[in-house]
Scaffold this motif. Structure first.
Motif, short mmCIF file in Angstrom:
data_model
loop_
_atom_site.label_atom_id
_atom_site.label_comp_id
_atom_site.label_asym_id
_atom_site.label_seq_id
_atom_site.Cartn_x
_atom_site.Cartn_y
_atom_site.Cartn_z
N ALA A 13 0.85 -1.20 0.00
CA ALA A 13 0.00 0.00 0.00
C ALA A 13 0.88 1.25 0.00
O ALA A 13 1.83 1.33 0.78
CB ALA A 13 -0.89 0.01 1.23
N VAL A 14 0.58 2.18 -0.90
CA VAL A 14 1.30 3.45 -0.97
C VAL A 14 0.27 4.56 -0.73
O VAL A 14 -0.71 4.66 -1.47
CB VAL A 14 1.98 3.61 -2.35
CG1 VAL A 14 2.74 4.93 -2.45
CG2 VAL A 14 2.94 2.43 -2.61
N PHE A 15 0.48 5.32 0.34
CA PHE A 15 -0.56 6.24 0.82
C PHE A 15 -0.33 7.68 0.35
O PHE A 15 0.79 8.18 0.39
CB PHE A 15 -0.57 6.25 2.36
CG PHE A 15 -0.82 4.90 2.95
CD1 PHE A 15 -2.11 4.42 3.11
CD2 PHE A 15 0.24 4.09 3.34
CE1 PHE A 15 -2.34 3.17 3.66
CE2 PHE A 15 0.02 2.83 3.89
CZ PHE A 15 -1.27 2.38 4.05
N ASP A 16 -1.43 8.34 -0.02
CA ASP A 16 -1.36 9.76 -0.40
C ASP A 16 -1.02 10.65 0.79
O ASP A 16 -0.51 11.76 0.63
CB ASP A 16 -2.73 10.23 -0.92
CG ASP A 16 -2.95 9.88 -2.37
OD1 ASP A 16 -2.38 8.85 -2.80
OD2 ASP A 16 -3.69 10.59 -3.05
N THR A 17 -1.36 10.17 1.98
CA THR A 17 -1.20 10.98 3.19
C THR A 17 0.18 10.83 3.85
O THR A 17 0.57 11.68 4.65
CB THR A 17 -2.25 10.56 4.23
OG1 THR A 17 -2.22 9.13 4.33
CG2 THR A 17 -3.64 11.01 3.85
N ALA A 18 0.88 9.72 3.54
CA ALA A 18 2.04 9.31 4.36
C ALA A 18 3.10 10.41 4.50
O ALA A 18 3.57 10.70 5.61
CB ALA A 18 2.66 8.04 3.79
#
Ligand code: ADP
Length: 397
Positions: A146-151
């Motif tokens: 998972a690659v998050f927009d928020t991270a």
């Protein structure tokens, strides 16, 4: 090694298949649309060949992913022999909440945490979760990342992410600024540092992601310290159909005085506002054309759009105590020299000098050699970041 990148929406799936040797090559990419609706189809583009559009009844996301797999192995327009060659799948996940500060290998705990965050992103996380579930079902044993927009925005300090609201709303309900478009902001900021030949960790950079949705981020020595989107992607600059920042009392006024319901308010702020609300169009190309033909509200919409971006950049210069580079990306940022010029017209006080010929030629650095601030245009590539993170995580296991 082959990595499949998936960006799963409520009725669509965007995908890219990467081959990774010494470099990253896209073998094929495509878009499945109208999943669960009449007229569903898959537009598949093998590298170096024409795009094919396959019309197919796709009742759900599982059928859609199966159709992607079929297209990838098709004897006619396929690019691989067997889906078992795919070593990992990278998923764009919009909301990682406070839990996820970087990309991560998905297991049941991670999936539960993404499900938990769905209440913060009810439009985005549920289809992202579906994408992960169908990929687990159709490719058993293949690792998912998972690659998050928020991270990337999890480095923001409290003073940037807390709203002036009762603190219990943060502690009990997670109401705070999270920020989005992180994959894009991070990518273009790092690319900017590379182009300037300086370590990212030594620079102050402001990135402007200007697409249908848009946001601005301030990077201080390699860390996101503030960003314009908030709890949801509604806050910030004026966007294609989203209002961006407004007086929150407008919401009360709409509901109390004008009898606008909750769901109508949601629709009004997210889908009927922004550029569309101001001039009836949300596609910037149309708006620029109309403004050039003398349509007053099209020009007003452009002016409001650029003015709000200017204000954000100005406030982030204050936050950073200066700036080394201002970077433009996404559909509008990459393709409209005219808007970049309008946004940057008030920064001569910083010693920013534009080379208009370079800007109009869409060069990556379009400030003059003696400019104190670099003005830059960098094409974003979120899929590449997702592929890189997925590769790194599954090869490190
Ligand atoms: P999304 O957020 O959907 O990924 P994009 O990054 O593709 O959006 O950006 C879409 C926006 O970019 C649209 O408003 C489109 O009109 C705008 N755009 C694309 N090319 C140009 C151009 N040459 N001039 C002005 N705007 C452009």
């Amino acid at each position: 090694m082959l990595i499949l990148v998936i960006n799963c929406g409520s009725s669509s799936i965007k995908y890219q298949l990467f081959e990774i040797n010494s470099q990253y090559t896209i073998l094929a990419k495509g878009l499945v649309e109208r999943i669960g609706l009449p007229g569903s189809n898959i537009a598949h583009k093998p590298n170096g060949k024409d795009e094919v559009v396959i019309n197919k009844d796709l009742p759900d996301h599982r059928a859609a992913l199966a159709a992607i797999e079929e297209a990838l192995v098709s004897p006619v327009h396929g690019v691989i022999k067997d889906v078992n060659e795919i070593a990992g799948v990278g998923h764009r996940v919009v909301h990682g909440g406070e839990k996820f500060t970087r990309s991560i290998l998905i297991n049941e705990h991670v999936l539960d945490a993404i499900r938990e965050n769905a209440k913060l992103a009810p439009l985005h996380n549920p289809p992202n979760i579906t994408g992960i579930e169908v990929s687990q079902a159709l490719m058993p044993g293949v690792p998912n990342v998972a690659v998050f927009d928020t991270a990337i925005h999890q480095t923001m300090p409290k003073k940037a992410y807390l709203y002036g609201l009762p603190i219990d709303l943060y502690h009990k309900h997670g109401i705070r600024k999270y920020g989005f478009h992180g994959t894009s902001h991070g990518y273009v900021a790092k690319q900017a540092a590379k182009l300037l030949n300086k370590p990212f960790e030594t620079l102050k950079i402001i990135t402007c992601h200007l697409g249908n949705g848009g946001s601005i981020t301030a990077f201080d020595h390699g860390k996101s310290v503030d960003t314009s989107m908030g709890l949801t992607p509604l806050e910030g600059i004026v966007m294609g159909t989203r209002s961006g920042d407004i007086d929150p009392a407008i919401v009360l006024y709409l509901q109390e005085e004008l009898g606008v319901s909750l769901s109508q308010t949601n629709d009004l702020l997210n889908k009927q506002s922004g550029l569309k609300g101001l001039c009836g169009k949300n596609d910037m190309r149309d708006i620029v054309k109309l403004a050039n033909q003398g349509e007053e509200m099209a020009q007003v919409a452009i002016d409001v759009f650029c003015y709000r971006i200017q204000k954000y950049i100005g406030s982030y210069v204050a936050v950073l105590n200066g700036v080394n580079a201002i970077v433009f990306t996404a559909g509008i940022g990459e393709n409209s020299p005219f808007l970049r010029e309008q946004v940057l017209e008030n920064f001569s006080y910083l010693g920013l000098k534009l080379d208009t010929a370079k800007n109009r030629a869409n060069e990556q650095i379009f400030s003059t050699k003696d400019s104190k601030v670099a003005a830059m245009m960098i094409r974003t590539n979120e899929e590449l970041v997702i592929a890189q993170d997925t590769f790194d995580i599954i090869t490190r296991r």
